[in-house]
Design an enzyme around this catalytic site. Structure first.
Site, PDB file in Angstrom:
ATOM      1  N   TRP A   1       0.838  -1.207   0.000  1.00 14.70           N
ATOM      2  CA  TRP A   1       0.000   0.000   0.000  1.00 14.70           C
ATOM      3  C   TRP A   1       0.861   1.242   0.000  1.00 14.70           C
ATOM      4  O   TRP A   1       0.532   2.248  -0.641  1.00 14.70           O
ATOM      5  CB  TRP A   1      -0.996  -0.024   1.154  1.00 14.70           C
ATOM      6  CG  TRP A   1      -2.081  -1.022   0.892  1.00 14.70           C
ATOM      7  CD1 TRP A   1      -2.342  -2.163   1.584  1.00 14.70           C
ATOM      8  CD2 TRP A   1      -3.023  -1.007  -0.198  1.00 14.70           C
ATOM      9  NE1 TRP A   1      -3.387  -2.853   1.010  1.00 14.70           N
ATOM     10  CE2 TRP A   1      -3.820  -2.167  -0.079  1.00 14.70           C
ATOM     11  CE3 TRP A   1      -3.264  -0.135  -1.257  1.00 14.70           C
ATOM     12  CZ2 TRP A   1      -4.851  -2.469  -0.988  1.00 14.70           C
ATOM     13  CZ3 TRP A   1      -4.287  -0.436  -2.162  1.00 14.70           C
ATOM     14  CH2 TRP A   1      -5.064  -1.586  -2.017  1.00 14.70           C
TER      15      TRP A   1
ATOM     16  N   ASP B   1      -1.970   6.547   6.444  1.00 17.92           N
ATOM     17  CA  ASP B   1      -3.014   5.702   5.868  1.00 17.92           C
ATOM     18  C   ASP B   1      -3.322   4.633   6.913  1.00 17.92           C
ATOM     19  O   ASP B   1      -2.545   3.694   7.096  1.00 17.92           O
ATOM     20  CB  ASP B   1      -2.500   5.078   4.559  1.00 17.92           C
ATOM     21  CG  ASP B   1      -3.485   4.076   3.965  1.00 17.92           C
ATOM     22  OD1 ASP B   1      -4.552   3.846   4.563  1.00 17.92           O
ATOM     23  OD2 ASP B   1      -3.159   3.523   2.889  1.00 17.92           O
TER      24      ASP B   1
ATOM     25  N   LYS C   1     -12.545  -1.899   5.647  1.00 21.96           N
ATOM     26  CA  LYS C   1     -11.737  -2.871   6.378  1.00 21.96           C
ATOM     27  C   LYS C   1     -12.315  -3.029   7.781  1.00 21.96           C
ATOM     28  O   LYS C   1     -12.660  -4.115   8.194  1.00 21.96           O
ATOM     29  CB  LYS C   1     -10.275  -2.418   6.449  1.00 21.96           C
ATOM     30  CG  LYS C   1      -9.675  -2.010   5.099  1.00 21.96           C
ATOM     31  CD  LYS C   1      -9.410  -3.200   4.197  1.00 21.96           C
ATOM     32  CE  LYS C   1      -9.114  -2.839   2.750  1.00 21.96           C
ATOM     33  NZ  LYS C   1      -7.993  -1.966   2.510  1.00 21.96           N
TER      34      LYS C   1
END
Ligand SMILES: *Cc1c(COP(=O)(O)O)cnc(C)c1O
Length: 360
Positions: free
Chosen positions: A102, A172, A196
């Protein structure tokens, strides 16, 4: 009805009581005669839902008054662009920590807008650890420092908050948002996709300090400009109303569980069930450095990867699904977000032990 034990990395398991409440309220929300999906986002019913959701999120995270909380769309991926567009403010470069898949995506997107300085990286060991602060090479002239506080794919979590001095810290937090308390005041911007650990896909949370709002690049689309979103109470256009409502129910569920301190205790206990098992077997391998193991996403491998398919097939037959690791890294991964009950993790370990007994 049989609910399966779902280890998906996202979209992921939600609290059953939230789904039940949503189902009871589906046709007629609180006597309104409408589903939340059918409400005007400017009507008093939905405005009430939105205000409650924002207030509950602020309370859960103890967000200081000098931060805006924005409920936006586009996923964390859209924030990969929105962050440089809003935070460069005349500067030419930003620092990024390259801790996994990511982080790499965030870096790739930022490169469209600025010079990216890789302040630290764990690529040398296949992204299996969190680069320690002592190894970070920070540029005091950088517009901001960006890191991925929980790498969903690699299963690496930063259990400490980086010190970036006067340079704003951006995180993040997509895959561990609301899994434990966060000292929001240490950050300039926190963002996270909801799917998530918070709710359905389609909703993204941005928490941004007031002084970082208002300097977006002139080409920034209105929808990505934090000032436009803040000035319009994140209703510049139609927000993802149903996703906001479900996330709001999740926030209320979290408050009922006792808040984020309590969730951290539960999450530590849950993760320990699986990690303790992984540590006392050689049949399965745990790739991540012990100090940096994620409480939310737990990758593991079978020592004999020829058994992978059989492991997954029998897991499915035992009601344990979505255990296949991300295609970028292979192996297995169990995502055990807030809504995963400890009994789900125990069922996984029981299955793993049994599989090992038959194949070890
Ligand atoms: C899933 C994920 C993303 C991407 O989220 P989208 O909402 O699909 O854009 C980004 N960062 C992290 C850490 C993630 O887990």
């Amino acid at each position: 009805m049989t609910r399966i034990i779902n280890f998906s990395a996202g979209p992921a398991v939600l609290p059953e009581s939230v789904l039940e409440q949503a189902s009871r309220e589906m046709l007629d929300w609180h006597g309104s005669g409408m589903s939340v999906m059918e409400m005007s986002h400017r009507g008093k019913e939905f405005v009430g839902i939105a205000e409650q959701a924002e207030a509950d999120l602020r309370e859960l995270l103890a967000v200081p008054a000098n931060y805006k909380v924005l409920f936006v769309q586009g996923g964390a991926t859209q924030q990969f662009a929105a962050v440089p567009m809003n935070l460069l403010r005349g500067k030419k470069s930003a620092d990024y920590v390259n801790s996994g898949e990511w982080a790499k995506k965030a870096i790739g997107e930022a490169k469209r807008y600025c010079t990216v300085n890789i302040a630290a990286s764990s690529e040398d060991q296949k992204f299996t650890y969190a680069p320690p602060q002592s190894k970070w090479k920070l540029d005091p002239e950088a517009a901001y420092v960006h890191y991925t506080s929980n790498e969903t794919i690699g299963g690496v979590e930063f259990h400490w908050v980086p010190d970036t001095g006067k340079v704003p810290l951006v995180a993040d937090m997509s895959s561990h948002m609301l899994s434990r308390p966060v000292d929001v005041a240490r950050y300039g911007v926190i963002y996270a996709g909801a799917q998530k650990n918070m709710g359905p896909a389609g909703l993204t949370i941005v928490i941004v300090r007031d002084d970082l709002i208002g300097g977006a690049l002139p080409v920034t689309p209105a929808m990505l400009d934090y000032k436009v979103q803040a000035d319009n109470g994140w209703m510049y256009n139609t927000p993802p109303t149903y996703a906001v409502y479900i996330a709001g129910l999740v926030f209320q569920w979290l408050k009922k569980q006792g808040g984020l301190k309590k969730m951290e205790e539960i999450n530590r206990a849950k993760a320990a069930v699986l990690y303790d098992f992984l540590d006392q077997t050689e049949f399965y391998l745990s790739p991540v450095a012990k100090s940096d193991r994620s409480l939310m996403n737990i990758p593991f491998r079978l020592k004999n990867d020829k058994l992978d398919e059989e492991f997954l097939k029998q897991a499915r037959q035992n009601g344990l699904v979505e255990l296949k690791g991300h295609r970028a890294v292979g192996g297995m991964r169990a995502s055990i977000y807030n809504a995963m009950p400890i009994d789900g993790v125990k069922a996984l370990v029981a299955y793993m032990r049994d599989f090992q007994g038959k194949n070890g």
